[in-house]
Design a protein around this motif. Structure first.
Motif, PDB file in Angstrom:
ATOM      1  N   ASN A  25       0.895  -1.170   0.025  1.00 31.88           N
ATOM      2  CA  ASN A  25       0.118   0.042   0.024  1.00 31.88           C
ATOM      3  C   ASN A  25       0.856   1.463   0.199  1.00 31.88           C
ATOM      4  N   GLY A  26       2.086   1.105  -0.339  1.00 34.58           N
ATOM      5  CA  GLY A  26       2.988   2.290  -0.531  1.00 34.58           C
ATOM      6  C   GLY A  26       3.637   2.589   0.967  1.00 34.58           C
ATOM      7  N   ASN A  27       3.608   1.765   1.969  1.00 36.37           N
ATOM      8  CA  ASN A  27       4.189   2.035   3.151  1.00 36.37           C
ATOM      9  C   ASN A  27       5.598   1.036   3.561  1.00 36.37           C
ATOM     10  N   ILE A  28       6.537   1.636   3.908  1.00 34.65           N
ATOM     11  CA  ILE A  28       7.492   0.537   4.358  1.00 34.65           C
ATOM     12  C   ILE A  28       7.715   0.517   6.004  1.00 34.65           C
ATOM     13  N   LEU A  29       8.156  -0.614   6.471  1.00 32.23           N
ATOM     14  CA  LEU A  29       8.346  -0.796   7.961  1.00 32.23           C
ATOM     15  C   LEU A  29       9.534  -0.236   8.286  1.00 32.23           C
ATOM     16  N   LEU A  30       9.288   0.653   9.511  1.00 32.52           N
ATOM     17  CA  LEU A  30      10.374   1.210  10.013  1.00 32.52           C
ATOM     18  C   LEU A  30      10.491   0.671  11.590  1.00 32.52           C
ATOM     19  N   VAL A  31      11.469   0.354  12.140  1.00 35.48           N
ATOM     20  CA  VAL A  31      11.803   0.328  13.490  1.00 35.48           C
ATOM     21  C   VAL A  31      12.611   1.167  14.148  1.00 35.48           C
ATOM     22  N   LYS A  32      12.458   1.498  15.367  1.00 37.67           N
ATOM     23  CA  LYS A  32      13.265   2.540  16.286  1.00 37.67           C
ATOM     24  C   LYS A  32      14.148   1.881  17.094  1.00 37.67           C
ATOM     25  N   THR A  33      15.393   1.678  17.124  1.00 39.74           N
ATOM     26  CA  THR A  33      16.177   0.986  17.690  1.00 39.74           C
ATOM     27  C   THR A  33      16.605   1.797  19.159  1.00 39.74           C
ATOM     28  N   ARG A  34      17.176   0.894  20.120  1.00 40.39           N
ATOM     29  CA  ARG A  34      17.297   1.580  21.307  1.00 40.39           C
ATOM     30  C   ARG A  34      18.405   2.620  21.301  1.00 40.39           C
ATOM     31  N   ASP A  35      19.374   2.198  20.422  1.00 38.19           N
ATOM     32  CA  ASP A  35      20.565   3.006  20.452  1.00 38.19           C
ATOM     33  C   ASP A  35      20.755   3.860  19.159  1.00 38.19           C
ATOM     34  N   GLY A  36      20.006   3.445  17.770  1.00 36.96           N
ATOM     35  CA  GLY A  36      20.537   4.061  16.693  1.00 36.96           C
ATOM     36  C   GLY A  36      19.417   4.761  16.015  1.00 36.96           C
ATOM     37  N   GLY A  37      18.361   4.800  16.565  1.00 40.27           N
ATOM     38  CA  GLY A  37      17.256   5.699  15.797  1.00 40.27           C
ATOM     39  C   GLY A  37      16.515   4.998  14.869  1.00 40.27           C
ATOM     40  N   TRP A  38      15.543   5.572  14.125  1.00 44.91           N
ATOM     41  CA  TRP A  38      14.839   4.783  13.106  1.00 44.91           C
ATOM     42  C   TRP A  38      15.576   4.100  11.747  1.00 44.91           C
ATOM     43  N   VAL A  39      15.278   2.882  11.720  1.00 52.34           N
ATOM     44  CA  VAL A  39      16.027   1.994  10.498  1.00 52.34           C
ATOM     45  C   VAL A  39      14.965   1.132   9.976  1.00 52.34           C
ATOM     46  N   CYS A  40      15.533   0.464   8.878  1.00 52.90           N
ATOM     47  CA  CYS A  40      14.617  -0.730   8.113  1.00 52.90           C
ATOM     48  C   CYS A  40      15.064  -1.768   9.201  1.00 52.90           C
ATOM     49  N   PRO A  41      14.307  -2.781   9.431  1.00 53.17           N
ATOM     50  CA  PRO A  41      14.587  -3.851  10.289  1.00 53.17           C
ATOM     51  C   PRO A  41      15.812  -4.639   9.565  1.00 53.17           C
ATOM     52  N   GLY A  42      16.488  -5.405  10.367  1.00 54.37           N
ATOM     53  CA  GLY A  42      17.646  -6.524  10.033  1.00 54.37           C
ATOM     54  C   GLY A  42      18.543  -6.609  11.283  1.00 54.37           C
ATOM     55  N   TRP A 120       4.359   1.650  10.296  1.00 56.19           N
ATOM     56  CA  TRP A 120       4.417   1.631   8.758  1.00 56.19           C
ATOM     57  C   TRP A 120       4.358   3.153   8.388  1.00 56.19           C
ATOM     58  N   VAL A 121       5.232   3.687   7.562  1.00 60.36           N
ATOM     59  CA  VAL A 121       5.432   4.726   7.024  1.00 60.36           C
ATOM     60  C   VAL A 121       5.388   4.944   5.376  1.00 60.36           C
ATOM     61  N   PRO A 122       4.523   5.853   4.923  1.00 60.06           N
ATOM     62  CA  PRO A 122       4.443   6.013   3.565  1.00 60.06           C
ATOM     63  C   PRO A 122       6.146   6.120   2.945  1.00 60.06           C
ATOM     64  N   LYS A 123       6.142   5.450   1.901  1.00 58.32           N
ATOM     65  CA  LYS A 123       7.574   5.452   1.102  1.00 58.32           C
ATOM     66  C   LYS A 123       8.196   6.748   0.925  1.00 58.32           C
ATOM     67  N   ASP A 124       7.514   7.728   0.460  1.00 58.02           N
ATOM     68  CA  ASP A 124       7.984   9.005   0.495  1.00 58.02           C
ATOM     69  C   ASP A 124       8.448   9.775   1.589  1.00 58.02           C
ATOM     70  N   GLU A 125       7.973   9.196   2.815  1.00 57.59           N
ATOM     71  CA  GLU A 125       8.168  10.104   4.018  1.00 57.59           C
ATOM     72  C   GLU A 125       9.356   9.405   5.004  1.00 57.59           C
ATOM     73  N   VAL A 126       9.837   8.317   4.603  1.00 56.26           N
ATOM     74  CA  VAL A 126      10.967   7.448   5.254  1.00 56.26           C
ATOM     75  C   VAL A 126      12.269   8.363   5.684  1.00 56.26           C
ATOM     76  N   LEU A 127      12.494   9.078   4.622  1.00 55.92           N
ATOM     77  CA  LEU A 127      13.713   9.668   5.074  1.00 55.92           C
ATOM     78  C   LEU A 127      13.463  10.852   5.990  1.00 55.92           C
ATOM     79  N   ASP A 128      12.163  11.215   6.239  1.00 49.70           N
ATOM     80  CA  ASP A 128      12.086  12.350   7.401  1.00 49.70           C
ATOM     81  C   ASP A 128      12.243  11.487   8.747  1.00 49.70           C
ATOM     82  N   PHE A 129      12.218  10.145   8.953  1.00 47.67           N
ATOM     83  CA  PHE A 129      12.503   9.541  10.042  1.00 47.67           C
ATOM     84  C   PHE A 129      13.928   9.082  10.324  1.00 47.67           C
ATOM     85  N   ILE A 130      14.657   8.844   9.067  1.00 45.29           N
ATOM     86  CA  ILE A 130      16.079   8.052   9.364  1.00 45.29           C
ATOM     87  C   ILE A 130      16.913   9.220   9.344  1.00 45.29           C
TER      88      ILE A 130
END
Length: 170
Positions: A25-42, A120-130
């Motif tokens: 639906n045009g969204n990307i999963l982001l997680v907020k790590t305890r040490d490193g801020g918002w990232v894609c999981p891995g 879930w973050v809209p694809k075009d807003e992900v860079l606002d988080f990372i």
């Protein structure tokens, strides 16, 4: 440059897998790590584990989402030696394999043992988080993906710097 080695003389590298999880639906999963801020999981591949199983496990651990790994989009090398969040431990060269993934189940968890938030973050807003430059560069490579696997060699300390970048054709 002196290379860290195990007692047997093998080079020490961290092998990791990262996932750009697209929900359809045009969204990307982001997680907020305890040490490193918002990232894609891995995260790190464990002994005896393959890349795709490691990535599916990390996505589930960090977000509660079950995912399948679809295709490889990038190979990244963080070749700078830097200090871990504890300020003491040296982190060796890290090789990261980045994949596009699809959610297939599970329930999005706000907090896990590894994360303080996920969404879930809209694809075009992900860079606002990372905010981490290396993660931003890898996500930008995903946005510009043209079917060629991206390769990037970078360092993150004392500041982020791309040393080499290339597309790898099929």
């Amino acid at each position: 440059m002196k290379m860290e080695v195990f007692e047997m003389g093998f080079p020490t590298h961290i092998v990791s897998a990262g996932g750009i999880v697209e929900d359809g639906n045009g969204n990307i999963l982001l997680v907020k790590t305890r040490d490193g801020g918002w990232v894609c999981p891995g995260g790190q591949v464990e002994v005896g584990e393959n890349l795709m199983d490691a990535l599916a496990r990390e996505i589930k651990e960090e977000s509660g989402i079950e995912a399948t790994v679809s295709y490889l989009i990038g190979v990244y090398s963080n070749t700078g030696i830097f200090k871990w969040y504890d300020g003491v431990t040296d982190v060796p060269t890290q090789v990261i394999f980045e994949f596009v993934c699809k959610p297939v189940g599970g329930k999005l968890l706000a907090v896990t043992e590894e994360t303080t938030d996920s969404r879930w973050v809209p694809k075009d807003e992900v860079l606002d988080f990372i905010t981490q430059p290396a993660i931003r560069a890898r996500y930008q490579a995903y946005l510009e993906f043209n079917g060629m696997v991206n390769y990037m060699d970078y360092i993150t300390s004392p500041e982020f710097k791309i040393k080499h970048q290339a597309g790898i054709s099929k």
